[in-house]
Every structure is written in structure tokens, then in C-alpha cells.
Design a protein around this motif. Structure first.
Motif, PDB file in Angstrom:
ATOM      1  N   CYS A 135       9.464  53.024  77.489  1.00 35.03           N
ATOM      2  CA  CYS A 135       9.344  53.312  76.049  1.00 35.03           C
ATOM      3  C   CYS A 135       8.686  54.670  75.816  1.00 35.03           C
ATOM      4  CB  CYS A 135       8.495  52.247  75.360  1.00 35.03           C
ATOM      5  SG  CYS A 135       9.135  50.587  75.417  1.00 35.03           S
ATOM      6  N   LEU A 136       7.742  55.007  76.684  1.00 37.58           N
ATOM      7  CA  LEU A 136       6.939  56.218  76.477  1.00 37.58           C
ATOM      8  C   LEU A 136       7.731  57.498  76.660  1.00 37.58           C
ATOM      9  CD1 LEU A 136       4.131  57.495  76.017  1.00 37.58           C
ATOM     10  CD2 LEU A 136       3.802  57.395  78.491  1.00 37.58           C
ATOM     11  N   SER A 196      -2.214  49.419  67.078  1.00 35.64           N
ATOM     12  CA  SER A 196      -1.122  50.392  67.107  1.00 35.64           C
ATOM     13  C   SER A 196      -0.842  50.931  65.709  1.00 35.64           C
ATOM     14  CB  SER A 196       0.140  49.734  67.684  1.00 35.64           C
ATOM     15  OG  SER A 196       1.191  50.657  67.783  1.00 35.64           O
ATOM     16  N   GLY A 217      10.348  54.588  68.600  1.00 33.95           N
ATOM     17  CA  GLY A 217       9.396  55.623  68.998  1.00 33.95           C
ATOM     18  C   GLY A 217       9.954  57.010  68.756  1.00 33.95           C
ATOM     19  N   THR A 219       2.286  53.394  71.965  1.00 33.74           N
ATOM     20  CA  THR A 219       3.369  52.806  72.756  1.00 33.74           C
ATOM     21  C   THR A 219       2.842  51.688  73.639  1.00 33.74           C
ATOM     22  OG1 THR A 219       4.593  54.904  72.787  1.00 33.74           O
ATOM     23  CG2 THR A 219       5.144  53.288  74.486  1.00 33.74           C
ATOM     24  N   TRP A 274       6.324  49.604  79.679  1.00 31.70           N
ATOM     25  CA  TRP A 274       5.899  50.488  78.586  1.00 31.70           C
ATOM     26  C   TRP A 274       6.203  51.945  78.888  1.00 31.70           C
ATOM     27  CZ3 TRP A 274       1.935  54.236  78.162  1.00 31.70           C
ATOM     28  CH2 TRP A 274       1.079  54.349  79.247  1.00 31.70           C
ATOM     29  N   ARG A 292       3.918  47.768  72.883  1.00 31.81           N
ATOM     30  CA  ARG A 292       4.673  47.060  73.910  1.00 31.81           C
ATOM     31  C   ARG A 292       3.902  45.833  74.385  1.00 31.81           C
ATOM     32  NH1 ARG A 292       4.328  45.847  79.769  1.00 31.81           N
ATOM     33  NH2 ARG A 292       6.447  45.178  80.294  1.00 31.81           N
ATOM     34  N   THR A 333      10.002  58.660  73.867  1.00 31.37           N
ATOM     35  CA  THR A 333       9.168  58.951  72.700  1.00 31.37           C
ATOM     36  C   THR A 333       8.510  60.316  72.836  1.00 31.37           C
ATOM     37  OG1 THR A 333       8.732  56.592  72.339  1.00 31.37           O
ATOM     38  CG2 THR A 333       7.196  58.153  71.348  1.00 31.37           C
TER      39      THR A 333
END
Length: 294
Positions: free
Chosen positions: A27-28, A106, A152, A55, A24, A59, A31
């Protein structure tokens, strides 16, 4: 002596990879980078909380769907055979219910932003659900993962500006190459098993060009972001961070060039530091600019 049965909560934490945050964090960081660029600096605590928590929860929901979709394949792969759904410790219905709850949480966070962000969150969820099944039909399913992870960036710009400008799409494209880089490293870990069971991955598709392609992907990621963000005048901190990220890319080459499971898995697990470095360069540049003005 037999092992004590695990609690449901412990199994759920394992299902969402609680103890493996790399998934994750990759991904963060892009973003948050997009959030800072869109807001021209610190976006405020509300948006920061929305995107950090969103996020993580999204995820985690993706892990639930992924494990349900891949349960018949995962039992034939050394690394994934003991996953809760694959082993039968968590039922398919349980996993899907948990995934639905996490996705709704989310989505609830996105509802606190604006209409543009809410609208973009819908295709984001659909692509996230579709990704696990792409491994059966697409030679580079990592590209589908990249589309899912890159939402994201799009939603961050939408939440701040109410629109998605050209720079967001350039960042989206650049980040696609980063996803291809680290997820191909990940796929290299399971290549032998995936060949036996018929899963399609970028590591298999690229064949003997896998290492060279990963190096190229890192260069394209950093290069595209560098060009896209140059007009923002971020200054020396950003370029130093980019140089540090490039150095990490060279380190990754040393880890994966032997194509060992251990080396490739380590390269994947530490990838979030590369993203963190780029974000630190962006956030640090804005902070330095604010200090200089004051």
C-alpha cells in the motif's frame, strides 16, 4: 509442558500482522510514488510522515475488520486457523475496538492536511470496511481490495494539490492491476480451502488462466504507469527501475507457474520489492534532477 499464555499486546501485534509487513508496504509504495509526482519531488517531512504512518495504521485497522468478518471462514483454512480472533484469543469486541482506534489515529493524521484529503478519506474508510464482505458476493473481490488500497494515491494528490488530476486516476487504474496481480497470487495459496468453504476469489474465477492473467496484470500496471508518467520526463532512472520491476514480474512467473502454495505465497510476500523498485525510480529521478540543477 503447556505454552505460556501470550500477552494482550503480543496478540494485538499478531492481529495487525506486525511481523508481516508485506501487506502494508504494497500500500505504501504506490502512495509515496503518487506523493512525489503530485509534489514534483520531495513532498516535505510532514506529508511523508502522515502518509507513512497513516498507511500503516489504516492497513492495521483493516486487518482487524477483516479477521472479524472472516472468523468463521478462517478456521477452515490451514494458513489462517490460528489467527487471534479465529482462535478466540482476541474477542470480536476487542478486535473492533482496536481497529476503530487505529482508524481514528489514521484519520487524525489526515486532519493535519487539507479539506480535499479529508473528504477523500471518508470513502476510503467505507470501502476498507466493505472489502471483507465482498468475498461472499463478488467473483473478483481483489478488485474491491484494489479500490481500497488505491485511495492512498487519490488522497496523496488531494493533500498536495487540493484536487485529483487525471494523472492520479491513471495511476489509480494502473495500480489496480498490480493489486490484482499480487492478491491473486495470495488467493492461489488458499484456493483449495476457499473452494471447500465457498469463498469467492480471483484465483478461483480465473481458473486455469490464473498465471497468464497475473503476468498480464503486471504488464498493464507497468505499462499504464509508464504512459501516464511519460510527460513528467523522469528520465533514465525511472525506466531502469521499470525494467527492473518487469524482471521481477518474470521472476514471479517462475514462482507461480507450478501453482504450489509455497511458490505462490513467496511471490506475494516479495511483491513489495517490485513496488519499492518503481518508487525508487521515481524518487531517484527527482533527486537526480535536483542535483543536476544545483
Amino acid at each position: 509442558m503447556s505454552a505460556l499464555p501470550r500477552s494482550r499486546f503480543s496478540l494485538y501485534l499478531d492481529l495487525i500482522r506486525w511481523d508481516r509487513p508485506a501487506g502494508w508496504l504494497v500500500c505504501l509504495w504506490p502512495t509515496l510514488s503518487a506523493l512525489w509526482i503530485a509534489a514534483d519531488g520531495f513532498p516535505g517531512w510532514h506529508l511523508l510522515a502522515v502518509f507513512v504512518l497513516g498507511t500503516f495504521f489504516m492497513r492495521s485497522a483493516g486487518c482487524c475488520v477483516n479477521d472479524v468478518a472472516d472468523r468463521d471462514f478462517d478456521r477452515h483454512v490451514k494458513r489462517t486457523a490460528a489467527r487471534p480472533v479465529t482462535s478466540g484469543a482476541v474477542s470480536v469486541k476487542e478486535a473492533l475496538a482496536l481497529g476503530a482506534v487505529l482508524a481514528l489515529v489514521s484519520f487524525g493524521l489526515v486532519l493535519t492536511t487539507n479539506a480535499a484529503a479529508i473528504a477523500w478519506s471518508v470513502p476510503a474508510v467505507l470501502v476498507a470496511i466493505a472489502y471483507p464482505f465482498s468475498k461472499r458476493i463478488i467473483s473478483m473481490p481483489q478488485a474491491v481490495l484494489g479500490i481500497a488500497f488505491n485511495f492512498g494515491i487519490v488522497i496523496a494528490f488531494a493533500a498536495v494539490q487540493g484536487q485529483v488530476p487525471a494523472v492520479a486516476w491513471w495511476m489509480w487504474l494502473g495500480n489496480m492491476f498490480w493489486v490484482l496481480a499480487y492478491d491473486t497470487e495470495y488467493a492461489m495459496v488458499d484456493r483449495d480451502d476457499d473452494l471447500k468453504i465457498g469463498i469467492k476469489t480471483s484465483a478461483i474465477t480465473l481458473g486455469r488462466f490464473d498465471v497468464a492473467a497475473i503476468v498480464l496484470f503486471y504488464l498493464l500496471f507497468l505499462g499504464i504507469w509508464g504512459v501516464a508518467l511519460a510527460p513528467y520526463g523522469l528520465g533514465p532512472l525511472y525506466w531502469l527501475a521499470t525494467a527492473a520491476a518487469l524482471a521481477q514480474g518474470v521472476w514471479h512467473w517462475t514462482l507461480i507457474r507450478g501453482r504450489t502454495r509455497e511458490g505462490c505465497f513467496k511471490a506475494f510476500r516479495v511483491n513489495h520489492w517490485l513496488g519499492a523498485t518503481v518508487f525508487a525510480g521515481i524518487a531517484g529521478s527527482y533527486l537526480w534532477r535536483q542535483i543536476a540543477i544545483n
